[in-house]
Write a protein that holds these residues in place. Structure first.
Motif, mmCIF file in Angstrom:
data_model
loop_
_atom_site.group_PDB
_atom_site.id
_atom_site.type_symbol
_atom_site.label_atom_id
_atom_site.label_comp_id
_atom_site.label_asym_id
_atom_site.label_seq_id
_atom_site.Cartn_x
_atom_site.Cartn_y
_atom_site.Cartn_z
ATOM 1 N N ASN A 163 0.798 -1.221 0.000
ATOM 2 C CA ASN A 163 0.000 0.000 0.000
ATOM 3 C C ASN A 163 0.831 1.271 0.000
ATOM 4 N N ASP A 164 2.141 1.136 0.243
ATOM 5 C CA ASP A 164 2.899 2.368 0.481
ATOM 6 C C ASP A 164 4.227 2.496 -0.261
ATOM 7 N N ILE A 165 4.506 1.618 -1.216
ATOM 8 C CA ILE A 165 5.731 1.753 -2.015
ATOM 9 C C ILE A 165 5.333 1.891 -3.481
ATOM 10 N N GLU A 166 5.750 2.993 -4.084
ATOM 11 C CA GLU A 166 5.443 3.267 -5.490
ATOM 12 C C GLU A 166 6.751 3.413 -6.262
ATOM 13 N N ILE A 167 6.864 2.684 -7.367
ATOM 14 C CA ILE A 167 8.037 2.773 -8.235
ATOM 15 C C ILE A 167 7.574 3.335 -9.570
ATOM 16 N N THR A 168 8.203 4.444 -9.985
ATOM 17 C CA THR A 168 7.811 5.141 -11.213
ATOM 18 C C THR A 168 8.970 5.160 -12.192
ATOM 19 N N ASN A 178 11.142 4.421 6.921
ATOM 20 C CA ASN A 178 11.686 3.257 7.622
ATOM 21 C C ASN A 178 12.054 2.105 6.685
ATOM 22 N N VAL A 179 11.829 2.260 5.381
ATOM 23 C CA VAL A 179 12.177 1.230 4.404
ATOM 24 C C VAL A 179 13.533 1.575 3.806
ATOM 25 N N ASP A 180 14.512 0.668 3.992
ATOM 26 C CA ASP A 180 15.831 0.867 3.394
ATOM 27 C C ASP A 180 15.775 0.523 1.915
ATOM 28 N N ILE A 181 16.363 1.397 1.089
ATOM 29 C CA ILE A 181 16.401 1.170 -0.356
ATOM 30 C C ILE A 181 17.849 1.298 -0.804
ATOM 31 N N HIS A 182 18.370 0.237 -1.433
ATOM 32 C CA HIS A 182 19.753 0.227 -1.908
ATOM 33 C C HIS A 182 19.808 -0.416 -3.287
ATOM 34 N N ARG A 183 20.811 -0.025 -4.067
ATOM 35 C CA ARG A 183 21.114 -0.789 -5.276
ATOM 36 C C ARG A 183 21.577 -2.166 -4.813
ATOM 37 N N LYS A 184 21.348 -3.197 -5.621
ATOM 38 C CA LYS A 184 21.636 -4.561 -5.182
ATOM 39 C C LYS A 184 23.098 -4.737 -4.803
ATOM 40 N N GLU A 185 24.033 -4.172 -5.581
ATOM 41 C CA GLU A 185 25.455 -4.356 -5.270
ATOM 42 C C GLU A 185 25.816 -3.711 -3.935
ATOM 43 N N VAL A 186 25.174 -2.614 -3.594
ATOM 44 C CA VAL A 186 25.405 -1.968 -2.295
ATOM 45 C C VAL A 186 24.801 -2.832 -1.185
ATOM 46 N N TYR A 187 23.606 -3.338 -1.395
ATOM 47 C CA TYR A 187 22.943 -4.215 -0.424
ATOM 48 C C TYR A 187 23.802 -5.445 -0.126
ATOM 49 N N LEU A 188 24.328 -6.079 -1.185
ATOM 50 C CA LEU A 188 25.163 -7.272 -0.993
ATOM 51 C C LEU A 188 26.438 -6.933 -0.235
ATOM 52 N N ALA A 205 12.549 8.006 -16.665
ATOM 53 C CA ALA A 205 13.142 8.269 -17.979
ATOM 54 C C ALA A 205 13.720 6.983 -18.537
ATOM 55 N N ILE A 206 13.756 6.908 -19.843
ATOM 56 C CA ILE A 206 14.389 5.793 -20.547
ATOM 57 C C ILE A 206 15.371 6.420 -21.523
ATOM 58 N N GLU A 207 16.665 6.154 -21.296
ATOM 59 C CA GLU A 207 17.719 6.740 -22.136
ATOM 60 C C GLU A 207 18.627 5.622 -22.619
ATOM 61 N N GLY A 208 18.420 5.190 -23.861
ATOM 62 C CA GLY A 208 19.223 4.084 -24.388
ATOM 63 C C GLY A 208 18.958 2.824 -23.588
ATOM 64 N N GLU A 209 20.018 2.271 -22.993
ATOM 65 C CA GLU A 209 19.887 1.050 -22.209
ATOM 66 C C GLU A 209 19.665 1.329 -20.724
ATOM 67 N N GLN A 210 19.551 2.583 -20.345
ATOM 68 C CA GLN A 210 19.342 2.943 -18.942
ATOM 69 C C GLN A 210 17.892 3.322 -18.695
ATOM 70 N N VAL A 211 17.398 2.879 -17.559
ATOM 71 C CA VAL A 211 16.062 3.248 -17.113
ATOM 72 C C VAL A 211 16.218 3.933 -15.766
ATOM 73 N N LYS A 212 15.677 5.128 -15.622
ATOM 74 C CA LYS A 212 15.710 5.832 -14.349
ATOM 75 C C LYS A 212 14.377 5.616 -13.657
ATOM 76 N N VAL A 213 14.464 5.171 -12.401
ATOM 77 C CA VAL A 213 13.250 4.922 -11.631
ATOM 78 C C VAL A 213 13.249 5.795 -10.379
ATOM 79 N N GLY A 214 12.073 6.187 -9.986
ATOM 80 C CA GLY A 214 11.888 6.901 -8.728
ATOM 81 C C GLY A 214 11.121 6.000 -7.783
ATOM 82 N N ILE A 215 11.497 6.049 -6.511
ATOM 83 C CA ILE A 215 10.867 5.181 -5.519
ATOM 84 C C ILE A 215 10.322 6.037 -4.385
ATOM 85 N N ASN A 216 9.036 5.948 -4.157
ATOM 86 C CA ASN A 216 8.400 6.582 -2.994
ATOM 87 C C ASN A 216 8.096 5.478 -1.997
#
Length: 77
Positions: A16-21, A39-49, A24-35
């Motif tokens: 009910n409370d996490i939105e991923i938008t 209290n929810v930790d958000i990390h890129r996977k390599e940072v999380y690992l 932008a799409i630029e070539g092979e990159q996709v930019k996402v925004g996360i609301n």
């Protein structure tokens, strides 16, 4: 794994409370925004690992220290 197709400015909801938008799409990159709640930790996977690995190493170090302290007190007895 759930796979969804989204266009720019479209979103998906997680619970009910996490939105991923898609912002932008630029070539092979996709930019996402996360609301999400603060209290929810958000990390890129390599940072999380990396964090998980560091936590595991710290736990092992603490265990080794406890074993050494235990051995020290056994010798003193």
């Amino acid at each position: 794994m759930l796979v969804l197709t989204r266009k720019q400015n479209e979103s998906i909801m997680i619970g009910n409370d996490i939105e991923i938008t898609v912002l932008a799409i630029e070539g092979e990159q996709v930019k996402v925004g996360i609301n999400a709640p603060k209290n929810v930790d958000i990390h890129r996977k390599e940072v999380y690992l990396s964090i998980q690995q560091e936590n595991n190493e710290a736990t092992k170090t603490e265990t080794n220290m406890l074993e050494k302290i235990n051995e020290y007190f056994k010798k003193e007895s």
